[in-house]
Design a protein around this motif. Structure first.
Motif, short mmCIF file in Angstrom:
data_model
loop_
_atom_site.label_atom_id
_atom_site.label_comp_id
_atom_site.label_asym_id
_atom_site.label_seq_id
_atom_site.Cartn_x
_atom_site.Cartn_y
_atom_site.Cartn_z
N VAL A 46 0.84 -1.19 0.00
CA VAL A 46 0.00 0.00 0.00
C VAL A 46 0.88 1.24 0.00
O VAL A 46 2.10 1.16 0.15
N GLY A 47 0.23 2.38 -0.14
CA GLY A 47 0.95 3.65 -0.08
C GLY A 47 1.55 4.04 -1.40
O GLY A 47 1.41 3.35 -2.41
N PRO A 48 2.26 5.16 -1.40
CA PRO A 48 2.86 5.66 -2.63
C PRO A 48 3.92 4.70 -3.15
O PRO A 48 4.86 4.36 -2.44
N GLY A 49 3.73 4.24 -4.36
CA GLY A 49 4.69 3.32 -4.96
C GLY A 49 4.64 1.91 -4.38
O GLY A 49 5.47 1.08 -4.70
N GLY A 50 3.69 1.62 -3.52
CA GLY A 50 3.57 0.28 -2.94
C GLY A 50 4.70 -0.06 -1.99
O GLY A 50 5.07 -1.21 -1.85
N ARG A 51 5.24 0.94 -1.31
CA ARG A 51 6.38 0.70 -0.43
C ARG A 51 6.00 0.15 0.93
O ARG A 51 6.82 -0.49 1.59
N LEU A 52 4.80 0.42 1.37
CA LEU A 52 4.39 -0.03 2.70
C LEU A 52 3.85 -1.45 2.63
O LEU A 52 3.07 -1.79 1.74
N LEU A 53 4.26 -2.27 3.57
CA LEU A 53 3.83 -3.66 3.61
C LEU A 53 2.79 -3.85 4.70
O LEU A 53 2.98 -3.40 5.83
#
Length: 69
Positions: A46-53
Motif C-alpha cells: 500500500v501507499g505511494p509506490g507500494g512501499r508499505l507492507l
C-alpha cells in the motif's frame, strides 16, 4: 429526487504491520521480512509506490500454521 446511498455495514479489514506480526510471533522484524522475501508470508503493498507492507490476519494465520515446529 436523489436516493440515499446505502450505508456500508462492513468495516475495512484490519491489516497488520511488519512490526505487529513480529510482536505477535515474538521475533524480529527482519525475520518477518525474510519470510516475506522467501514467499512464505503474503503481503499487501500500500501507499505511494507500494512501499508499505501490510499483512492480512488470515495470511498471518496460514503462515503460523505452516511455520510452527
Amino acid at each position: 429526487m436523489q436516493q440515499p446511498t446505502p450505508k456500508k455495514t462492513d468495516r475495512p479489514r484490519a491489516l497488520l504491520t511488519v512490526r505487529e506480526v513480529a510482536e505477535l510471533d515474538h521475533c524480529s522484524e527482519k525475520t518477518v521480512r525474510r519470510a516475506i522475501a522467501a514467499g512464505l508470508l503474503e503481503v499487501v503493498r500500500v501507499g505511494p509506490g507500494g512501499r508499505l507492507l501490510r499483512i492480512d490476519p488470515a495470511a498471518h494465520a496460514a503462515y503460523r500454521a505452516v511455520s510452527r515446529w
